[in-house]
Design a protein around this motif. Sequence first.
Motif, PDB file in Angstrom:
ATOM      1  N   THR A 173       0.762  -0.752  -0.177  1.00 32.80           N
ATOM      2  CA  THR A 173       0.031  -0.407   0.072  1.00 32.80           C
ATOM      3  C   THR A 173       0.974   1.508   0.224  1.00 32.80           C
ATOM      4  OG1 THR A 173      -1.889  -0.921   0.703  1.00 32.80           O
ATOM      5  CG2 THR A 173      -1.834   1.056   1.129  1.00 32.80           C
ATOM      6  N   LEU A 174       1.375   1.294   0.635  1.00 35.83           N
ATOM      7  CA  LEU A 174       3.066   2.693   0.899  1.00 35.83           C
ATOM      8  C   LEU A 174       2.949   2.438  -0.311  1.00 35.83           C
ATOM      9  CD1 LEU A 174       4.412   2.237   4.729  1.00 35.83           C
ATOM     10  CD2 LEU A 174       3.090   3.336   4.051  1.00 35.83           C
ATOM     11  N   THR A 175       4.339   1.681  -0.853  1.00 38.25           N
ATOM     12  CA  THR A 175       4.479   1.843  -2.274  1.00 38.25           C
ATOM     13  C   THR A 175       3.480   1.942  -3.339  1.00 38.25           C
ATOM     14  OG1 THR A 175       4.600  -1.041  -2.802  1.00 38.25           O
ATOM     15  CG2 THR A 175       6.618   0.057  -1.689  1.00 38.25           C
ATOM     16  N   GLY A 176       2.336   1.017  -3.464  1.00 35.88           N
ATOM     17  CA  GLY A 176       1.159   1.637  -4.279  1.00 35.88           C
ATOM     18  C   GLY A 176       1.265   3.531  -4.248  1.00 35.88           C
ATOM     19  N   ILE A 177       1.162   3.982  -3.016  1.00 35.65           N
ATOM     20  CA  ILE A 177       1.063   5.316  -2.792  1.00 35.65           C
ATOM     21  C   ILE A 177       2.309   6.208  -3.019  1.00 35.65           C
ATOM     22  CG2 ILE A 177       0.885   7.424  -1.600  1.00 35.65           C
ATOM     23  CD1 ILE A 177       0.024   5.175   0.839  1.00 35.65           C
ATOM     24  N   GLY A 178       2.993   5.316  -2.962  1.00 35.46           N
ATOM     25  CA  GLY A 178       4.715   6.261  -3.670  1.00 35.46           C
ATOM     26  C   GLY A 178       4.464   6.003  -5.634  1.00 35.46           C
ATOM     27  N   THR A 219     -16.231  -1.432   4.831  1.00 36.78           N
ATOM     28  CA  THR A 219     -17.294  -1.872   4.177  1.00 36.78           C
ATOM     29  C   THR A 219     -17.597  -0.660   2.896  1.00 36.78           C
ATOM     30  OG1 THR A 219     -18.527  -2.330   5.607  1.00 36.78           O
ATOM     31  CG2 THR A 219     -19.144  -2.325   4.260  1.00 36.78           C
ATOM     32  N   ILE A 220     -17.200  -0.132   3.016  1.00 35.38           N
ATOM     33  CA  ILE A 220     -17.155   1.478   1.961  1.00 35.38           C
ATOM     34  C   ILE A 220     -15.891   0.965   0.993  1.00 35.38           C
ATOM     35  CG2 ILE A 220     -16.503   3.843   2.427  1.00 35.38           C
ATOM     36  CD1 ILE A 220     -17.346   4.310   5.144  1.00 35.38           C
ATOM     37  N   ILE A 221     -14.900   0.161   1.302  1.00 34.22           N
ATOM     38  CA  ILE A 221     -13.666   0.706   0.596  1.00 34.22           C
ATOM     39  C   ILE A 221     -13.416  -0.783   0.443  1.00 34.22           C
ATOM     40  CG2 ILE A 221     -12.294   2.520   1.570  1.00 34.22           C
ATOM     41  CD1 ILE A 221      -9.965   0.312   2.024  1.00 34.22           C
ATOM     42  N   THR A 222     -14.054  -1.709   0.015  1.00 35.98           N
ATOM     43  CA  THR A 222     -14.246  -3.047  -0.324  1.00 35.98           C
ATOM     44  C   THR A 222     -14.353  -3.068  -1.912  1.00 35.98           C
ATOM     45  OG1 THR A 222     -15.261  -4.484   1.758  1.00 35.98           O
ATOM     46  CG2 THR A 222     -15.313  -5.376  -0.492  1.00 35.98           C
ATOM     47  N   ILE A 223     -15.633  -2.466  -2.617  1.00 40.40           N
ATOM     48  CA  ILE A 223     -15.428  -2.491  -3.639  1.00 40.40           C
ATOM     49  C   ILE A 223     -14.012  -1.700  -4.586  1.00 40.40           C
ATOM     50  CG2 ILE A 223     -16.925  -1.408  -5.810  1.00 40.40           C
ATOM     51  CD1 ILE A 223     -19.650  -2.434  -4.172  1.00 40.40           C
ATOM     52  N   PRO A 224     -14.686  -0.871  -4.236  1.00 38.87           N
ATOM     53  CA  PRO A 224     -12.993   0.164  -4.607  1.00 38.87           C
ATOM     54  C   PRO A 224     -11.447  -0.345  -4.575  1.00 38.87           C
ATOM     55  CG  PRO A 224     -13.622   1.321  -3.337  1.00 38.87           C
ATOM     56  CD  PRO A 224     -14.672   0.815  -3.011  1.00 38.87           C
ATOM     57  N   MET A 225     -11.138  -1.291  -3.723  1.00 36.24           N
ATOM     58  CA  MET A 225     -10.369  -1.710  -3.128  1.00 36.24           C
ATOM     59  C   MET A 225      -9.830  -3.125  -4.212  1.00 36.24           C
ATOM     60  SD  MET A 225      -7.365  -1.013  -1.953  1.00 36.24           S
ATOM     61  CE  MET A 225      -5.927  -1.975  -1.941  1.00 36.24           C
ATOM     62  N   VAL A 226     -11.193  -3.678  -4.393  1.00 37.47           N
ATOM     63  CA  VAL A 226     -11.542  -4.841  -5.390  1.00 37.47           C
ATOM     64  C   VAL A 226     -10.462  -4.752  -6.792  1.00 37.47           C
ATOM     65  CG1 VAL A 226     -12.549  -6.879  -5.998  1.00 37.47           C
ATOM     66  CG2 VAL A 226     -12.123  -6.320  -3.715  1.00 37.47           C
ATOM     67  N   ILE A 227     -11.420  -3.442  -6.752  1.00 38.98           N
ATOM     68  CA  ILE A 227     -10.954  -2.938  -8.178  1.00 38.98           C
ATOM     69  C   ILE A 227      -9.574  -2.637  -8.386  1.00 38.98           C
ATOM     70  CG2 ILE A 227     -11.432  -0.725  -9.965  1.00 38.98           C
ATOM     71  CD1 ILE A 227     -14.022  -0.775  -9.294  1.00 38.98           C
ATOM     72  N   ILE A 228      -8.883  -2.393  -7.706  1.00 37.85           N
ATOM     73  CA  ILE A 228      -7.873  -2.053  -7.235  1.00 37.85           C
ATOM     74  C   ILE A 228      -6.419  -3.311  -7.836  1.00 37.85           C
ATOM     75  CG2 ILE A 228      -5.395  -0.580  -6.309  1.00 37.85           C
ATOM     76  CD1 ILE A 228      -7.199   1.357  -5.626  1.00 37.85           C
ATOM     77  N   ILE A 229      -7.198  -3.694  -6.665  1.00 30.00           N
ATOM     78  CA  ILE A 229      -5.674  -5.475  -7.043  1.00 30.00           C
ATOM     79  C   ILE A 229      -6.310  -5.863  -8.256  1.00 30.00           C
ATOM     80  CG2 ILE A 229      -6.009  -7.493  -5.465  1.00 30.00           C
ATOM     81  CD1 ILE A 229      -7.463  -6.672  -2.912  1.00 30.00           C
ATOM     82  N   CYS A 231      -6.341   3.905  -0.579  1.00 29.96           N
ATOM     83  CA  CYS A 231      -4.913   3.054  -0.020  1.00 29.96           C
ATOM     84  C   CYS A 231      -4.670   4.034   1.327  1.00 29.96           C
ATOM     85  CB  CYS A 231      -3.737   3.357  -0.441  1.00 29.96           C
ATOM     86  SG  CYS A 231      -3.787   3.063  -2.104  1.00 29.96           S
ATOM     87  N   LEU A 232      -5.057   5.060   1.541  1.00 22.73           N
ATOM     88  CA  LEU A 232      -5.046   6.053   3.156  1.00 22.73           C
ATOM     89  C   LEU A 232      -6.204   5.042   3.406  1.00 22.73           C
ATOM     90  CD1 LEU A 232      -4.103   9.234   2.681  1.00 22.73           C
ATOM     91  CD2 LEU A 232      -2.889   7.176   3.184  1.00 22.73           C
TER      92      LEU A 232
END
Length: 451
Positions: A28-33, A188-198, A376-377
């Motif tokens: 996550t941190l390197t992804g932000i970078g 719960t809020i970030i599940t869909i966007p996080m799955v998309i990012i992954i 990510c945050l």
Amino acid sequence: MKKGNYNRFWRWHFYAALFITPLLITLTLTGIGYLFYTNVENVVYKDFFFGEGSSNEQLSIDQGIEKAKEQYKGYGVTKIIVLDDPYNTRLTMTNDAGEERYVFLDNHNQIVGSQNSKYTFSNVMRNTHSSLFVGGTIVNYLVELAACWAVFLLLSGIYMTVKSRALKRRQKSTTRQRNKKWHALIGTIITIPMVIIIFTGLPWSAFMGNIINTVAHDNPSIGVPILTQEPPTSDINEIPWATRENETPTSNKPDSHGHHGVSKTNTYDNSNMIQVQTLMKEIKKSNISKPYSIVYPSDEEGVYTVSKASNSGVTGLDVSPYDEITSYFDQYSGNLISHVSYEDYGILKKWFTWGIPLHEGHLFGWPNKLINLTVCLAFLFVILWGIKTWLSRKKRGELSAPPKVPTQLSAGFIIFMITLGIIMPLFGISLILVIITELLILIINKYKAKA
């Protein structure tokens, strides 16, 4: 589902988080970078990107390349990055050992300076994000495995949130309940966007990425066009008769597998090749505008490959998916042989042409970066609050893992896990190993109990 499923999900959720949390934080941190690598590099490398050489004498691009070869002995040019003003031109130079340098030429084609490509900010972030900067098959699989289990953590978290009514309002709640609520709410809020990012990042992974790549290549109608898989060849008859029998220089061929648009090619030189200045005129005639990259031929039958990409991984080079193009020019005559554009892609190739820049945060400018940053945050928040929730119930000197579930597996649980295993094959393989391990532990415990 049965009541026992909650504890089973909880137990697997706990152990998965326990083992992959360090990796998830790193990714996550390197992804932000990496999200902001262009912004960082524009500042940190401004002298290379926008500076000028020590001389104002105007040189042709070919003269600039020759000076670079003289200055960096043992290196040959394998790629040229031609960017819009005010960016300088960037040469990728490679030696026989496969080591790369980026050499920058100003608008007079004078040398501004050079970088060791391995240690640029973008490459450090990219290599750490994809392979922990260590590399190797095992490490790449480990990173991919962490991403797959992250999907399980998110989805199992949704189930437990609903089942336990974690978001239900309570007049009086304990510290543990409050921690659990925040962990569940943000998760719960970030599940869909996080799955998309992954999932938009998995095409570059070691195991699933190879599967996607194989499917895309084996099925051109839905994936990679044949012309991209089998580039045309230059007309060797274009070589002057007097030099046609001369031996063409060759070099070692390093591994061509790259990540996020980065690739390594052979160092190849042939005096019969047209000059780059001439090639650039042909590129302009073909209505190919800056920015674009020129990849040198790899042998005497190879072609100049000119491309514009939506996920190049090079500051200043990324374009809209609609503008992607790969053109092939004869290395002897400079004639345009053929080209592939976004319209020629199959549906699978188009999907990832959009998905990868979305994952990298530059599909639609700053809003894309800010959305990815927020997700990510929030994911880091979920991880830290998960640790806090565990610590609030953890007994001194104990792991305080969720209890084992004596009940049989329900059909719902089995279907859920098999589905994830099919969608993410590496997850499925690891799941089999986990089940075998648990069975062995169970057998050992029963054997000890009888002894």
